[in-house]
Design a protein around this motif. Structure first.
Motif, mmCIF file in Angstrom:
data_model
loop_
_atom_site.group_PDB
_atom_site.id
_atom_site.type_symbol
_atom_site.label_atom_id
_atom_site.label_comp_id
_atom_site.label_asym_id
_atom_site.label_seq_id
_atom_site.Cartn_x
_atom_site.Cartn_y
_atom_site.Cartn_z
ATOM 1 N N VAL A 180 0.855 -1.184 0.000
ATOM 2 C CA VAL A 180 0.000 0.000 0.000
ATOM 3 C C VAL A 180 0.892 1.235 0.000
ATOM 4 O O VAL A 180 1.817 1.342 0.817
ATOM 5 N N ILE A 181 0.627 2.152 -0.920
ATOM 6 C CA ILE A 181 1.291 3.452 -0.929
ATOM 7 C C ILE A 181 0.399 4.441 -0.191
ATOM 8 O O ILE A 181 -0.758 4.647 -0.579
ATOM 9 N N LEU A 182 0.913 5.033 0.892
ATOM 10 C CA LEU A 182 0.148 6.000 1.679
ATOM 11 C C LEU A 182 0.580 7.422 1.327
ATOM 12 O O LEU A 182 1.779 7.713 1.264
ATOM 13 N N LEU A 183 -0.396 8.298 1.138
ATOM 14 C CA LEU A 183 -0.159 9.681 0.716
ATOM 15 C C LEU A 183 -0.800 10.630 1.729
ATOM 16 O O LEU A 183 -2.021 10.607 1.922
ATOM 17 N N HIS A 184 0.006 11.457 2.363
ATOM 18 C CA HIS A 184 -0.487 12.334 3.433
ATOM 19 C C HIS A 184 -1.120 13.618 2.880
ATOM 20 O O HIS A 184 -1.118 13.885 1.668
ATOM 21 N N GLY A 185 -1.641 14.416 3.794
ATOM 22 C CA GLY A 185 -2.315 15.653 3.432
ATOM 23 C C GLY A 185 -1.401 16.855 3.455
ATOM 24 O O GLY A 185 -0.171 16.737 3.600
ATOM 25 N N GLY A 187 1.575 17.539 5.919
ATOM 26 C CA GLY A 187 1.718 16.338 6.733
ATOM 27 C C GLY A 187 3.058 15.668 6.485
ATOM 28 O O GLY A 187 3.973 16.242 5.904
ATOM 29 N N ASN A 188 3.170 14.443 6.959
ATOM 30 C CA ASN A 188 4.354 13.619 6.706
ATOM 31 C C ASN A 188 3.994 12.176 7.049
ATOM 32 O O ASN A 188 2.871 11.886 7.448
ATOM 33 N N ALA A 189 4.965 11.295 6.891
ATOM 34 C CA ALA A 189 4.700 9.863 7.078
ATOM 35 C C ALA A 189 4.657 9.453 8.538
ATOM 36 O O ALA A 189 4.437 8.276 8.840
ATOM 37 N N GLN A 190 4.804 10.415 9.452
ATOM 38 C CA GLN A 190 4.710 10.100 10.875
ATOM 39 C C GLN A 190 3.408 10.587 11.501
ATOM 40 O O GLN A 190 3.192 10.417 12.703
ATOM 41 N N ARG A 191 2.536 11.161 10.732
ATOM 42 C CA ARG A 191 1.251 11.597 11.269
ATOM 43 C C ARG A 191 0.425 10.374 11.680
ATOM 44 O O ARG A 191 0.485 9.336 11.018
ATOM 45 N N PRO A 192 -0.371 10.492 12.734
ATOM 46 C CA PRO A 192 -1.119 9.330 13.226
ATOM 47 C C PRO A 192 -2.023 8.684 12.178
ATOM 48 O O PRO A 192 -2.194 7.470 12.185
ATOM 49 N N TYR A 193 -2.601 9.476 11.287
ATOM 50 C CA TYR A 193 -3.477 8.859 10.289
ATOM 51 C C TYR A 193 -2.676 8.032 9.285
ATOM 52 O O TYR A 193 -3.219 7.103 8.675
ATOM 53 N N LYS A 232 -3.559 4.690 -1.213
ATOM 54 C CA LYS A 232 -4.457 5.218 -0.190
ATOM 55 C C LYS A 232 -3.998 6.631 0.155
ATOM 56 O O LYS A 232 -2.893 6.840 0.650
ATOM 57 N N GLY A 233 -4.872 7.606 -0.105
ATOM 58 C CA GLY A 233 -4.513 8.996 0.116
ATOM 59 C C GLY A 233 -5.494 9.706 1.021
ATOM 60 O O GLY A 233 -6.695 9.384 1.058
ATOM 61 N N PHE A 234 -4.986 10.683 1.740
ATOM 62 C CA PHE A 234 -5.779 11.462 2.680
ATOM 63 C C PHE A 234 -5.763 12.934 2.269
ATOM 64 O O PHE A 234 -4.689 13.503 2.050
ATOM 65 N N SER A 235 -6.953 13.548 2.181
ATOM 66 C CA SER A 235 -7.072 14.968 1.892
ATOM 67 C C SER A 235 -6.327 15.303 0.593
ATOM 68 O O SER A 235 -6.658 14.764 -0.460
ATOM 69 N N LEU A 236 -5.313 16.166 0.647
ATOM 70 C CA LEU A 236 -4.521 16.469 -0.551
ATOM 71 C C LEU A 236 -4.022 15.187 -1.207
ATOM 72 O O LEU A 236 -4.024 15.062 -2.440
ATOM 73 N N GLY A 237 -3.596 14.217 -0.399
ATOM 74 C CA GLY A 237 -3.106 12.950 -0.934
ATOM 75 C C GLY A 237 -4.187 12.146 -1.619
ATOM 76 O O GLY A 237 -3.916 11.401 -2.568
ATOM 77 N N GLY A 238 -5.432 12.295 -1.156
ATOM 78 C CA GLY A 238 -6.548 11.641 -1.824
ATOM 79 C C GLY A 238 -6.795 12.247 -3.195
ATOM 80 O O GLY A 238 -7.020 11.534 -4.177
ATOM 81 N N ASN A 239 -6.750 13.578 -3.272
ATOM 82 C CA ASN A 239 -6.895 14.240 -4.563
ATOM 83 C C ASN A 239 -5.775 13.822 -5.506
ATOM 84 O O ASN A 239 -6.006 13.560 -6.696
ATOM 85 N N ALA A 249 -7.736 1.586 -5.100
ATOM 86 C CA ALA A 249 -7.385 2.840 -4.423
ATOM 87 C C ALA A 249 -8.441 3.182 -3.386
ATOM 88 O O ALA A 249 -9.609 2.809 -3.512
ATOM 89 N N ILE A 250 -7.992 3.915 -2.361
ATOM 90 C CA ILE A 250 -8.867 4.403 -1.298
ATOM 91 C C ILE A 250 -8.512 5.862 -1.062
ATOM 92 O O ILE A 250 -7.322 6.211 -0.980
ATOM 93 N N ALA A 251 -9.499 6.722 -0.955
ATOM 94 C CA ALA A 251 -9.246 8.150 -0.756
ATOM 95 C C ALA A 251 -10.175 8.664 0.343
ATOM 96 O O ALA A 251 -11.387 8.432 0.291
ATOM 97 N N VAL A 252 -9.599 9.354 1.314
ATOM 98 C CA VAL A 252 -10.336 9.786 2.501
ATOM 99 C C VAL A 252 -10.305 11.309 2.616
ATOM 100 O O VAL A 252 -9.248 11.924 2.491
ATOM 101 N N SER A 253 -11.472 11.910 2.844
ATOM 102 C CA SER A 253 -11.586 13.358 3.060
ATOM 103 C C SER A 253 -10.974 14.136 1.898
ATOM 104 O O SER A 253 -10.092 14.975 2.080
ATOM 105 N N VAL A 254 -11.489 13.878 0.709
ATOM 106 C CA VAL A 254 -10.869 14.380 -0.514
ATOM 107 C C VAL A 254 -11.451 15.727 -0.956
ATOM 108 O O VAL A 254 -12.659 15.832 -1.203
#
Length: 321
Positions: free
Chosen positions: A63-68, A71-77, A138-145, A165-170
């Motif tokens: 899984v490739i995780l994309l922050h908002g 953010g960074n790769a250490q954020r809790p989400y 899997k992306g969150f916010s900006l990463g979801g877009n 793909a999964i996108a959260v709060s996009v």
């Protein structure tokens, strides 16, 4: 595809969108995740830092995780998602965008909501390892877009390894989202984003004094000002509005051709009406849109230090892989 009926209903306390957002972003703690950093070179001479965590057994799924934003790769989400995915047999590659890994990137440009060339470089790098047969975004916010923009741009020309793909709060429509962030109720959120962005810009000014001046920085009063003065100039857009138009994923959702789950909460104060793409989802059999009543922005509190979207992601992948 018909809109997915959401089963998410948190306790009364976390039905507050603000509380859900703040808890997930500030108060939540994740233990038991070990990350290993890998640096990759980009074609333009810059770099990206990737923070890896691994399943307990050898796997061919990642899984490739994309922050908002900021953010960074250490954020809790991100670490929470990584832990759940590792526990379910996936390796995880958590991407730090340019300038987000604790070290300034080398170029005047940095990252933005439509920088799909950087995501493509990560995907190509993972494919080159010849380990993974299934790659999930899997992306969150900006990463979801960013993830959905990439899928829409590629259409049917995706790597065979990319399965879902999964996108959260996009913020599917970036201008719609910006207008919400500039409203008085979001003043503190916008102020925090602007503070971090300006701190980064001051650092970049020391590296590129001819590109950005003290006068430029003094003119930044809102997030739109930042995009007018820096984002658009550094990345080849005419102005902020041109950037929002050209980098929103909304116009390209119809081109998505792999199973994709989007989860946007009704009470997400960062998202405007255009960020709930019901017509697009109804017309595209690959796009599953879930709009829970609650969740805030990248919140979705659930018991046992798992979020609803973390649990929902594993169920979705079980169904489509």
């Amino acid at each position: 595809m018909p809109i997915v009926t959401s089963k998410y209903k948190p306790s009364i306390l976390f039905q507050s969108g603000d509380l859900a957002t703040i808890y997930a972003g500030v108060l939540r703690k994740i233990d038991g995740i070990v990350q290993q950093r890998e640096r990759i070179s980009l074609p333009d001479g810059d770099f990206l830092d990737l923070d890896w965590s691994f399943a307990s057994k050898k796997t061919n799924k990642v899984v490739i995780l994309l922050h908002g934003l900021e953010g960074n790769a250490q954020r809790p989400y991100i670490t929470g998602s990584a832990k759940v995915m590792n526990d379910n047999g996936f390796d995880v590659c958590a991407v730090n965008y340019r300038g987000c890994s604790g070290e300034a990137n080398r170029l005047f440009r940095s990252y933005h909501s439509g920088a799909t060339e950087d995501l493509e470089a990560v995907i190509d790098h993972l494919i080159s390892k010849q380990i993974y047969r299934s790659i999930i975004l899997k992306g969150f916010s900006l990463g979801g877009n960013l993830a959905l923009r990439y899928l829409g741009e590629k259409g049917r020309d995706l790597p065979n390894e990319l399965k879902a793909a999964i996108a959260v709060s996009v913020p599917c429509d970036l201008y719609s989202s910006l207008k919400e962030l500039l409203k008085p109720r979001n003043f503190l959120y916008a102020k925090r984003f602007k503070k971090h962005l300006i701190e980064k810009l001051v650092q970049k000014q020391t590296l590129f004094p001819k590109e950005i001046t003290n006068e430029d920085i003094s003119k930044i009063k809102t997030l739109k000002d930042f995009d007018d003065i820096y984002t658009s100039r550094a990345h080849g857009f005419k102005d902020a509005l041109d950037y929002y138009k050209k980098c929103s994923c909304l116009p390209l959702l119809e081109n998505i051709n792999i199973p994709t789950l989007m989860i946007n909460a009704q009470n997400d104060s960062f998202l405007g009406p255009e960020c709930y793409p019901t017509p697009e989802a109804q017309k595209n059999t690959a796009l599953f849109l879930e709009i829970p009543k609650f969740g805030g922005h990248v919140g979705f509190y659930a018991p046992d230090n798992l979020t609803y979207t973390e649990k929902r992601s594993t169920i979705f992948l079980e169904d489509v892989l």
